[in-house]
Design an enzyme around this catalytic site. Structure first.
Site, PDB file in Angstrom:
ATOM      1  N   PHE A  93      39.717  38.926  42.267  1.00  0.00           N
ATOM      2  CA  PHE A  93      40.010  39.413  43.615  1.00  0.00           C
ATOM      3  C   PHE A  93      39.064  40.514  44.066  1.00  0.00           C
ATOM      4  O   PHE A  93      38.874  40.729  45.265  1.00  0.00           O
ATOM      5  CB  PHE A  93      41.462  39.887  43.700  1.00  0.00           C
ATOM      6  CG  PHE A  93      41.724  41.287  43.218  1.00  0.00           C
ATOM      7  CD1 PHE A  93      41.948  42.323  44.110  1.00  0.00           C
ATOM      8  CD2 PHE A  93      41.784  41.576  41.857  1.00  0.00           C
ATOM      9  CE1 PHE A  93      42.215  43.610  43.671  1.00  0.00           C
ATOM     10  CE2 PHE A  93      42.054  42.854  41.412  1.00  0.00           C
ATOM     11  CZ  PHE A  93      42.265  43.879  42.322  1.00  0.00           C
ATOM     12  N   LYS A  94      38.438  41.200  43.118  1.00  0.00           N
ATOM     13  CA  LYS A  94      37.519  42.274  43.499  1.00  0.00           C
ATOM     14  C   LYS A  94      36.341  41.753  44.318  1.00  0.00           C
ATOM     15  O   LYS A  94      35.724  42.506  45.071  1.00  0.00           O
ATOM     16  CB  LYS A  94      37.015  42.998  42.249  1.00  0.00           C
ATOM     17  CG  LYS A  94      38.120  43.602  41.383  1.00  0.00           C
ATOM     18  CD  LYS A  94      38.838  44.735  42.081  1.00  0.00           C
ATOM     19  CE  LYS A  94      39.963  45.322  41.224  1.00  0.00           C
ATOM     20  NZ  LYS A  94      39.513  46.115  40.109  1.00  0.00           N
TER      21      LYS A  94
END
Length: 463
Positions: free
Chosen positions: A111-112
């Site tokens: 998700f980063k």
């Protein structure tokens, strides 16, 4: 839009300067002077936008005159063109009222990427427009490092150094960072925990002369641009549910370690997104869950878990929430943070604790409970969760309320954490880019967990 410090000792600055400053020079965190308010008409206008279009609209509320709208649109288009799914962050329906928001379709399967692809391009844009030197310094519990490196590797005028806790990230996370052979990348493996890495980063940024001399820029979620980028997928997920015909109130269950991801949801809610509840899911390193449930923010004993990216005791974004909890009172916030530094403890009670519990629900997921959730979701839905997402799923199941649609944020592809998947004997296929990592040589330097040792490496690298 101007930005101010949670500790009140930095004059208001513009968006570009806020991005470059990262950690405020007084040791606080930068926040917008006001939170934009969205009404139903604007939300209706946004509901059919593509992900890049929505990202440009959200950022336009926070950039002021610093970045022309057309440049914002191009930044968003370039950043999300690297994702493998056309929706960038698609919502997967598992059954009635249970959804998974898949945030792992970016280059490093985490998700980063959603924030760091944008921030990497933003740094490149700022460097070109202002002739600024960009020396990025960051700490990672696993995913931030790979995503940050991927966002800026090989880019002219930018160097990046990432600290990670030595032998305390998953093998795939380690390989994603240390097999990069671009000369503008340095990986430091710190003998200690992520909290040691994060402490070193914050103390080096608080050393203002050193920070300015070596042009240090932040990639962690102490940088306000990271948080702003993460608010976008809360809006996008809400719109996807409504387009899929889901009419129930929407809640989000967020695997949480450093408080950045769930703070982005809190910010989206404050902006006007009709979020029913924000469920804060921790693993056994449960300082944040204990704060929500008991009002005490105090590190406990560090525990290694199957969800290592959440093995965090001191959450860097917690100060931003304290600032808003106390009515944007910078003096009170500074006093609380000084007390925490001195005593290692903050406690709230009464109306303030009531407010915390209106803002969040929280649940701490045990190690075996995490693996149980992986097994259960695979058996029931034929859906494989990574162990961090499994914490979010377990918390959603535990705290589920009748009549709400619960969206679990899926923070990583399960192949990044095969150590946990193997413990339950579940099959999975490694995507080709991950499988290829195991045949590449690694580049990293192992260092002691001291500011002096890291400073020495930085001086050599940035010079």
């Amino acid at each position: 839009m101007k930005y101010m410090s949670t500790r009140g000792q930095v004059p208001p600055i513009g968006f570009t300067e806020a991005v470059l400053m990262g950690l405020a020079d007084d040791g606080g965190l930068l926040v917008p002077e006001h939170i934009p308010q969205l009404d139903g008409a604007i939300l209706k206008q946004w509901q059919n936008l593509s992900y890049p279009e929505l990202a440009a609209e959200v950022f336009s509320l926070f950039t002021g005159d610093d970045i022309p709208r057309e440049d914002l649109k191009q930044l968003a288009e370039n950043s999300y063109a690297t994702f493998r799914h056309e929706d960038v962050t698609p919502v997967r329906k598992l059954d009635d009222r249970r959804y998974v928001l898949e945030l792992f379709h970016g280059p490093t399967f985490a998700f980063k990427d959603v924030a760091l692809q944008f921030l990497g391009n933003l740094y490149s844009y700022i460097s070109q427009k202002t002739n600024s030197i960009i020396h990025i310094l960051g700490a990672t519990s696993g995913d931030t490092g790979a995503s940050a490196i991927e966002g800026v590797r090989g880019k002219a005028g930018i160097r990046i150094c990432i600290l990670h806790p030595h032998q305390r990230v998953s093998k795939v996370q380690e390989l994603q960072m240390t097999t990069v052979d671009d000369e503008n990348v340095l990986n430091l493996a710190v003998k200690g925990t992520f909290d040691d890495c994060q402490r070193i980063i914050k103390e080096l940024f608080a050393d203002v002369p050193f920070k300015q001399q070596y042009h240090l820029r932040a990639i962690n979620s102490i940088n306000i641009a990271r948080v702003l980028a993460q608010t976008v997928y809360y809006f996008y997920a809400y719109f996807q549910l409504r387009k899929q015909g889901e009419e129930a109130p929407v809640s989000f269950s967020v695997p949480t370690g450093n408080f950045g991801d769930i703070f982005a949801g809190y910010l989206a809610k404050r902006m006007g997104l009709p979020v029913q509840r924000l469920i804060l899911a921790t693993n056994e390193n449960n300082i944040l869950a204990r704060f929500v449930n008991e009002g005490v923010y105090e590190p406990g004993s560090f525990r290694e878990t199957y969800s290592p990216s959440m093995d965090i005791q001191v959450a860097s974004n917690f100060e931003r929430y304290l600032f808003y909890l106390y009515g944007e009172d910078s003096r009170q916030t500074a006093e609380w943070m000084e007390q925490f530094k001195r005593e290692g403890r903050i406690a709230v009670a009464g109306e303030k604790l009531d407010q915390v519990q209106r803002d969040f629900a929280a649940y701490s997921v045990g190690n075996e409970e995490c693996l149980d959730a992986i097994s259960a979701y695979h058996a029931q839905y034929a859906y494989l969760l990574d162990p961090h997402t499994a914490c979010g799923a377990a918390a959603a199941d535990k705290l589920a309320q009748d009549g709400e649609a619960a969206v679990v944020l899926s923070t990583a592809h399960p192949a990044k954490f095969n150590e946990a998947i193997e413990r339950r004997g579940l099959p999975q296929t490694f995507p080709d880019p991950i499988q290829a990592l195991f045949d590449k040589p690694q580049r990293q330097t192992v260092v002691d967990s001291t500011n002096e040792e890291v400073k020495k490496q930085l001086v050599s690298f940035f010079q």
